[in-house]
Design an enzyme around this catalytic site. Sequence first.
Site, PDB file in Angstrom:
ATOM      1  CG  PHE A   1      -9.907  -9.709  11.374  1.00 28.21           C
ATOM      2  CD1 PHE A   1      -8.659 -10.133  11.827  1.00 28.21           C
ATOM      3  CD2 PHE A   1     -10.148  -9.707  10.007  1.00 28.21           C
ATOM      4  CE1 PHE A   1      -7.687 -10.567  10.937  1.00 28.21           C
ATOM      5  CE2 PHE A   1      -9.182 -10.144   9.105  1.00 28.21           C
ATOM      6  CZ  PHE A   1      -7.946 -10.566   9.575  1.00 28.21           C
ATOM      7  CD  GLN A   2      -7.396  -7.408   7.852  1.00 29.79           C
ATOM      8  OE1 GLN A   2      -8.263  -7.139   7.030  1.00 29.79           O
ATOM      9  NE2 GLN A   2      -6.237  -7.961   7.526  1.00 29.79           N
TER      10      GLN A   2
ATOM     11  CG  MET B   1      22.411  12.319   3.235  1.00 28.83           C
ATOM     12  SD  MET B   1      23.606  13.439   2.497  1.00 28.83           S
ATOM     13  CE  MET B   1      22.662  14.123   1.149  1.00 28.83           C
TER      14      MET B   1
ATOM     15  CD  GLU C   1      -1.738  -2.380   1.592  1.00 28.84           C
ATOM     16  OE1 GLU C   1      -0.545  -2.630   1.908  1.00 28.84           O
ATOM     17  OE2 GLU C   1      -2.645  -3.247   1.667  1.00 28.84           O
TER      18      GLU C   1
ATOM     19  CE  LYS D   1     -16.879  -6.781   3.685  1.00 27.80           C
ATOM     20  NZ  LYS D   1     -16.163  -7.998   4.053  1.00 27.80           N
TER      21      LYS D   1
HETATM   22  C1  LIG Z   1      12.273   5.869   5.363  1.00 30.52           C
HETATM   23  C2  LIG Z   1      13.566   6.523   5.710  1.00 30.52           C
HETATM   24  N1  LIG Z   1      14.397   5.981   6.625  1.00 30.52           N
HETATM   25  C3  LIG Z   1      15.555   6.568   6.947  1.00 30.52           C
HETATM   26  C4  LIG Z   1      15.934   7.723   6.347  1.00 30.52           C
HETATM   27  C5  LIG Z   1      17.246   8.395   6.713  1.00 30.52           C
HETATM   28  N2  LIG Z   1      18.134   8.492   5.536  1.00 30.52           N
HETATM   29  C6  LIG Z   1      18.270   9.624   4.803  1.00 30.52           C
HETATM   30  S1  LIG Z   1      19.306   9.441   3.519  1.00 30.52           S
HETATM   31  C7  LIG Z   1      19.650   7.864   3.940  1.00 30.52           C
HETATM   32  C8  LIG Z   1      20.620   7.048   3.157  1.00 30.52           C
HETATM   33  C9  LIG Z   1      20.142   6.742   1.795  1.00 30.52           C
HETATM   34  O1  LIG Z   1      20.965   5.771   1.236  1.00 30.52           O
HETATM   35  P1  LIG Z   1      20.805   5.304  -0.239  1.00 30.52           P
HETATM   36  O2  LIG Z   1      19.380   5.027  -0.540  1.00 30.52           O
HETATM   37  O3  LIG Z   1      21.746   4.208  -0.510  1.00 30.52           O
HETATM   38  O4  LIG Z   1      21.203   6.602  -1.067  1.00 30.52           O
HETATM   39  P2  LIG Z   1      22.593   7.405  -1.106  1.00 30.52           P
HETATM   40  O5  LIG Z   1      22.573   8.423  -0.016  1.00 30.52           O
HETATM   41  O6  LIG Z   1      23.687   6.419  -0.941  1.00 30.52           O
HETATM   42  O7  LIG Z   1      22.572   8.048  -2.448  1.00 30.52           O
HETATM   43  C10 LIG Z   1      18.949   7.488   5.092  1.00 30.52           C
HETATM   44  C11 LIG Z   1      19.050   6.180   5.754  1.00 30.52           C
HETATM   45  C12 LIG Z   1      15.036   8.292   5.408  1.00 30.52           C
HETATM   46  N3  LIG Z   1      15.263   9.438   4.793  1.00 30.52           N
HETATM   47  N4  LIG Z   1      13.875   7.657   5.095  1.00 30.52           N
END
Ligand SMILES: Cc1ncc(C[n+]2csc(CCOP(=O)(O)OP(=O)(O)O)c2C)c(N)n1
Lengths: 576, 177
Positions: free
Chosen positions: A128-129, A491, A66, A178
């Site tokens: 349920f749900q 990042m 979803e 529902k």
């Molecule tokens: C759902 C979610 N969880 C955690 C984060 C924290 N976060 C921001 S950037 C990042 C790293 C992203 O890594 P990747 O997808 O490999 O991309 P890159 O930075 O290497 O280009 C994380 C974990 C986020 N933005 N969204």
Amino acid sequence: METQTLNKKEVAEKTQRITGCEAVVRSLIAEGVDILYGYPGGAIMPVYDELYKFQDQIHHVLTRHEQGAAHAAQGFARISGRVGVALATSGPGATNLITGIADAQIDSTPVVCITGQVASHLLGSDAFQETDIVGISTPVTKWNCQVTKAEDIPAAIAKAFYIAKSGRPGPVLVDITKDAQFGELDFKYEKCKGVRSYLPVPKTSQDAVNAAAELINAAKKPMIVWGQGVILGEAEAELKAVVEKAGIPSAWTILGASALESSHPLNVGMVGMHGNYGPNKLTNECDVLIAIGMRFDDRVTGDLNTYAKQAKVIHFDIDPAEINKNVQSDVAVLGNSKESLAMLFDALNENSHEAWLQEFRDLYQVEFDSVINKDLNPTKQGLTMGEVIKQINIQTEGHAAIVTDVGQHQMIACRYADFKMSKSNITSGGLGTMGFALPAAIGAKMAAPDREVVAVIGDGGFQMNIQELGTIFQQKVPVKIVVLNNEFLGMVRQWQQLFFDKRYASTEMTNPDFVTIAKGYQIEGKRVSNRKDMEAAVKEMIASENSYFLEVCVEKEDNVFPMIPSGASVSDVRLS
Amino acid sequence: MSEDIKTFTISVYTENNIGLLNRISAIFQRRHINIESLTTSQSEIDGVNRFVIVVNVTKTNAEKIVKQIEKQVETIKAYYHTDEETIFTESCMFKIKSELLFEEPQIQNIIKESNTRIVTVNKEFFVLEKSGRRNEIESLRRDLNVFGIMQFVRSGRIAVTKDEMKITELLSAFNNQ
Ligand SMILES: Cc1ncc(C[n+]2csc(CCOP(=O)(O)OP(=O)(O)O)c2C)c(N)n1
């Protein structure tokens, strides 16, 4: 197979006794919906049964989660400006939508989510749900409601579409029990034309426009920062006219990207944490800062105590709650940017600010020498993310819509993509949702089949909704997927390197063979790790008529610069 | 430069819809602002509800909160006012053992002097009701506490403004838009 065909007029005019679930589908048709994204389950099955009947008019796309449905609806909305629709069952189906809804809320994306709910006599009984999805979604929706009677369905859906799309757009959720789906009603659909107590677009005051024009006409160093409000208001032409008439250096927030073409001589780049050096630095030197359809997000402003303190601030926005929320404005111009910018245009003097513009060019040169050139024309062995984006620019001639996920690749793509037309940058700005890009690209490509849609994703974010490869496979959506694989949550690793003594806690990733996975979904794919192969691979991907998966193994520990460390001043932007 | 924290009465006129209380209280929760009191009731206009919310915040924050509240689709209008700009009151009830009413003449004096109303008396207990400012209610409570209070309850603040609130006009403007 039994199918029914109704034209829009018929839908609107006929009054007849039908079931609630049929009313859901007919209401959607009356709103012009021809595609929606969702996932079935017990509490929404009656609606799915109707969709089966109406499948020649509404194409339902079964996503694999979803969250994917919500993001696909967002991608659809962002590229088309129409309302995206997502459908889910009660309980876990509904809660799985929440991330997408929250993302749409903070990025002002018009989305209507319809969820099934347990029968009304079971509400509140931990059936349920059963989840209190109206309660759960309240803080992240523009509006939501629960319908427990069949006869209330058409009006609720009409109101939902009106609220989602009007004024500052946003997500709405309609939860339908529902028994309401099974109940009967005399169906007649009337589009919602207004809601008492809701004024979507505040009136633009001529006095405020005049006051703004007076400040701009007298300014020596004016600077524009525009945001997504320009795109949502379809005010791209008005923005360009204003920029050109008054000769104002203009920068953009990440969600404003592409409203004015990247190559425009007065387009001075992106502001914010990983924005360009010039516009960030010069924010603290301009004498008039003109903010248009942007909300002074903290990723844009850095430390508010040192943000543009020397400048008179003019704030154009459709949402009165944004005025003085983060930055105190000297002149506030409320209203739709299309109208307010047209009014501003009339009140502006023709002007140019050559010396001031030269300051931006000089700082660009500094940034070019120390960052951009190394990103785009690297001499070291490892591939950079920047050169991949450059190659996509070349092969698509800047006409692609770029859908990015969240992380380093996102910042690199937004910095280096060569946008030639509006609505070409689809990304998760305010929430920064990893997992956004793959499903959003599906929605975007389906809404704009004539456009090249390229999803640029990190190896981390790709695996957050990797299951949507199944949707691409089943629906034959010809999206192009580029995974920039640095085997890190890049990042976060960058922050660990810069601010946590290189302690790489849980950011290194051992990845599977992505190309084989793509092949498992019958998606053609290639892996590239040498510079000499990259151009041909991108070319092959763009030339492909079908979906295509390209993995580029990039340098493991590259960083994105410039950077404003979190909480620092925009003028403390670092180049290394 | 830090701004003074003051007591503000926030008045919100809304449609009479389920879920709005949730939406409005979430705005305070997100900003970590404690609600001192909250009263909701019908307003002077049919089908229009009124929330009266008392908070201690800076003026800047009061203004921001009001804008966030007004942004909600079903909110007609929100205002914020200082104590000086409103006429306000709270009301309270005390339940006390009946025997005390007869055995402690001091209680009768307290009732008389504080303009407190006896709502009911029966064999076991009697009930007092008083409306007034928070400090009057508090002082009455202190006085009665000495004798033992079986139950005490105080309402949220209700308030009207000294200025006019032009909700009817606003609504007709909405209707004609
Ligand atoms: C759902 C979610 N969880 C955690 C984060 C924290 N976060 C921001 S950037 C990042 C790293 C992203 O890594 P990747 O997808 O490999 O991309 P890159 O930075 O290497 O280009 C994380 C974990 C986020 N933005 N969204």
